[in-house]
Design a protein around this motif. Structure first.
Motif, PDB file in Angstrom:
ATOM      1  N   PRO A  28     -41.056 -11.645 -18.379  1.00 48.75           N
ATOM      2  CA  PRO A  28     -41.387 -12.970 -17.829  1.00 48.75           C
ATOM      3  C   PRO A  28     -40.510 -13.321 -16.629  1.00 48.75           C
ATOM      4  O   PRO A  28     -39.716 -14.256 -16.666  1.00 48.75           O
ATOM      5  N   VAL A  29     -40.675 -12.554 -15.553  1.00 49.43           N
ATOM      6  CA  VAL A  29     -39.858 -12.781 -14.355  1.00 49.43           C
ATOM      7  C   VAL A  29     -40.623 -13.639 -13.355  1.00 49.43           C
ATOM      8  O   VAL A  29     -41.851 -13.751 -13.400  1.00 49.43           O
ATOM      9  N   ASP A  30     -39.890 -14.241 -12.440  1.00 45.36           N
ATOM     10  CA  ASP A  30     -40.465 -15.085 -11.397  1.00 45.36           C
ATOM     11  C   ASP A  30     -41.092 -14.193 -10.320  1.00 45.36           C
ATOM     12  O   ASP A  30     -40.401 -13.408  -9.683  1.00 45.36           O
ATOM     13  N   ARG A  31     -42.401 -14.311 -10.126  1.00 45.46           N
ATOM     14  CA  ARG A  31     -43.105 -13.473  -9.152  1.00 45.46           C
ATOM     15  C   ARG A  31     -43.112 -14.080  -7.748  1.00 45.46           C
ATOM     16  O   ARG A  31     -43.551 -13.429  -6.797  1.00 45.46           O
ATOM     17  N   GLN A  32     -42.586 -15.284  -7.622  1.00 43.67           N
ATOM     18  CA  GLN A  32     -42.603 -15.969  -6.326  1.00 43.67           C
ATOM     19  C   GLN A  32     -41.249 -15.901  -5.629  1.00 43.67           C
ATOM     20  O   GLN A  32     -41.167 -15.686  -4.433  1.00 43.67           O
ATOM     21  N   ASN A  33     -40.179 -16.089  -6.392  1.00 43.57           N
ATOM     22  CA  ASN A  33     -38.819 -16.100  -5.841  1.00 43.57           C
ATOM     23  C   ASN A  33     -38.183 -14.727  -6.026  1.00 43.57           C
ATOM     24  O   ASN A  33     -37.824 -14.340  -7.133  1.00 43.57           O
ATOM     25  N   SER A 113     -39.271 -10.075 -32.926  1.00 37.93           N
ATOM     26  CA  SER A 113     -38.371 -10.886 -32.100  1.00 37.93           C
ATOM     27  C   SER A 113     -38.671 -10.692 -30.615  1.00 37.93           C
ATOM     28  O   SER A 113     -38.610 -11.639 -29.821  1.00 37.93           O
ATOM     29  N   LEU A 114     -38.999  -9.446 -30.234  1.00 43.16           N
ATOM     30  CA  LEU A 114     -39.352  -9.164 -28.844  1.00 43.16           C
ATOM     31  C   LEU A 114     -40.559  -9.987 -28.423  1.00 43.16           C
ATOM     32  O   LEU A 114     -40.578 -10.587 -27.335  1.00 43.16           O
ATOM     33  N   GLY A 115     -41.562 -10.019 -29.293  1.00 44.98           N
ATOM     34  CA  GLY A 115     -42.772 -10.773 -28.985  1.00 44.98           C
ATOM     35  C   GLY A 115     -42.485 -12.246 -28.755  1.00 44.98           C
ATOM     36  O   GLY A 115     -43.055 -12.873 -27.842  1.00 44.98           O
ATOM     37  N   ASN A 116     -41.587 -12.797 -29.532  1.00 39.50           N
ATOM     38  CA  ASN A 116     -41.233 -14.213 -29.384  1.00 39.50           C
ATOM     39  C   ASN A 116     -40.511 -14.484 -28.072  1.00 39.50           C
ATOM     40  O   ASN A 116     -40.695 -15.538 -27.449  1.00 39.50           O
ATOM     41  N   GLN A 117     -39.689 -13.538 -27.634  1.00 38.26           N
ATOM     42  CA  GLN A 117     -38.905 -13.733 -26.413  1.00 38.26           C
ATOM     43  C   GLN A 117     -39.767 -13.725 -25.157  1.00 38.26           C
ATOM     44  O   GLN A 117     -39.418 -14.334 -24.151  1.00 38.26           O
ATOM     45  N   PHE A 118     -40.900 -13.019 -25.209  1.00 35.36           N
ATOM     46  CA  PHE A 118     -41.777 -12.952 -24.037  1.00 35.36           C
ATOM     47  C   PHE A 118     -42.425 -14.294 -23.720  1.00 35.36           C
ATOM     48  O   PHE A 118     -42.935 -14.504 -22.613  1.00 35.36           O
ATOM     49  N   LYS A 119     -42.415 -15.190 -24.681  1.00 30.62           N
ATOM     50  CA  LYS A 119     -43.009 -16.510 -24.476  1.00 30.62           C
ATOM     51  C   LYS A 119     -42.094 -17.433 -23.675  1.00 30.62           C
ATOM     52  O   LYS A 119     -42.509 -18.494 -23.230  1.00 30.62           O
ATOM     53  N   LYS A 120     -40.830 -16.993 -23.523  1.00 30.93           N
ATOM     54  CA  LYS A 120     -39.857 -17.828 -22.816  1.00 30.93           C
ATOM     55  C   LYS A 120     -39.580 -17.234 -21.429  1.00 30.93           C
ATOM     56  O   LYS A 120     -39.853 -16.074 -21.169  1.00 30.93           O
ATOM     57  N   LYS A 121     -38.989 -18.019 -20.567  1.00 33.58           N
ATOM     58  CA  LYS A 121     -38.677 -17.545 -19.213  1.00 33.58           C
ATOM     59  C   LYS A 121     -37.244 -17.885 -18.836  1.00 33.58           C
ATOM     60  O   LYS A 121     -36.956 -18.257 -17.705  1.00 33.58           O
ATOM     61  N   THR A 122     -36.344 -17.742 -19.793  1.00 28.95           N
ATOM     62  CA  THR A 122     -34.939 -18.044 -19.544  1.00 28.95           C
ATOM     63  C   THR A 122     -34.153 -16.743 -19.389  1.00 28.95           C
ATOM     64  O   THR A 122     -34.612 -15.666 -19.804  1.00 28.95           O
TER      65      THR A 122
END
Length: 233
Positions: A28-33, A113-122
């Motif tokens: 979940p990385v920023d594709r714009q910045n 746990s990996l699946g849960n982390q993909f929902k976040k962008k921190t």
């Protein structure tokens, strides 16, 4: 022998693309910045390196125990032979035995746990993804752990695994940007080369254990044994 860790990581990174590539592609990385994306990718890699360093510490301590027991040379030879055997035995033979069954529940929890982390962008979630990714079962990591055991201290065990992780970083980073850059035919060619590299590294560990007096490759027996009295010249 530390250089072998980076080489192994570099060569086996195409194997990593097949196993862990989908995880890297879904980060979940920023594709714009662009600046933010680079920092996020580095955070992910730091998580992976932390996992490798942790298991390197554990297996490095194990190797330290063998060293203090005066078994370092024999262990180096044994590990070299084990590396060669692992890559020569067809994978389908290993598939007949579920070696991961005792820890299947743990592995299942890691994947969940990996699946849960993909929902976040921190940054915390990216670090956690890398950390959990590093703890997932991987044949090439197992080969690298053989090398960590053969090191003479916990510190070198950690360093060995960190160098292995650094070797996997370039291609794993490229995958985040262009997942179609490495075509399947080229990847298959590299996959065929991986066993040869593992065998060469295995031979280096055997030579190291034999103590043939070859600088940097096979140091003399004197440097591999713990002695009760100092030997000065």
């Amino acid at each position: 022998m530390l250089y072998s860790a980076f080489i192994l990581g570099l060569i086996s990174s195409l194997h990593c693309i097949g196993m862990c590539g989908p995880i890297a592609m879904m980060l979940p990385v920023d594709r714009q910045n662009e600046t933010k994306r680079v920092i996020q990718i580095i955070t992910y890699h730091i998580g992976r390196l932390t996992a490798y360093a942790t298991i390197g510490l554990i297996f490095g301590l194990l190797g330290r125990g063998f060293f203090l027991a005066g078994l370092q040379q024999k262990m180096s030879v044994f590990i070299g032979i084990a590396m060669i055997i692992v890559v020569l035995i067809p994978e389908k033979i290993f598939a007949q035995y579920n070696f991961s069954k005792p820890v299947y529940k743990v592995i299942s929890n890691i994947k969940s746990s990996l699946g849960n982390q993909f929902k976040k962008k921190t940054y915390k979630s990216l670090f956690t993804i890398g950390l959990l990714n590093g703890f997932l079962p991987c044949g090439m990591v197992y080969v690298a752990l053989f090398g960590a055991i053969a090191m003479q201290s916990a510190g070198f065990g950690v360093l060995y695994m960190v160098l292995f992780g650094l070797g996997t970083m370039p291609l794993m980073t490229i995958v985040v940007y262009v997942n179609s850059l490495i075509k399947l035919p080229f990847r298959n060619k590299i996959q065929k080369a991986i066993p040869y590299v593992a065998v060469i590294i295995g031979v280096l560990f055997i030579l190291r254990g034999l103590g043939l007096g070859i600088p940097y490759i096979s140091p003399s027996n004197m440097s591999l044994f713990v002695q009760g009295t100092p030997n000065c010249h």
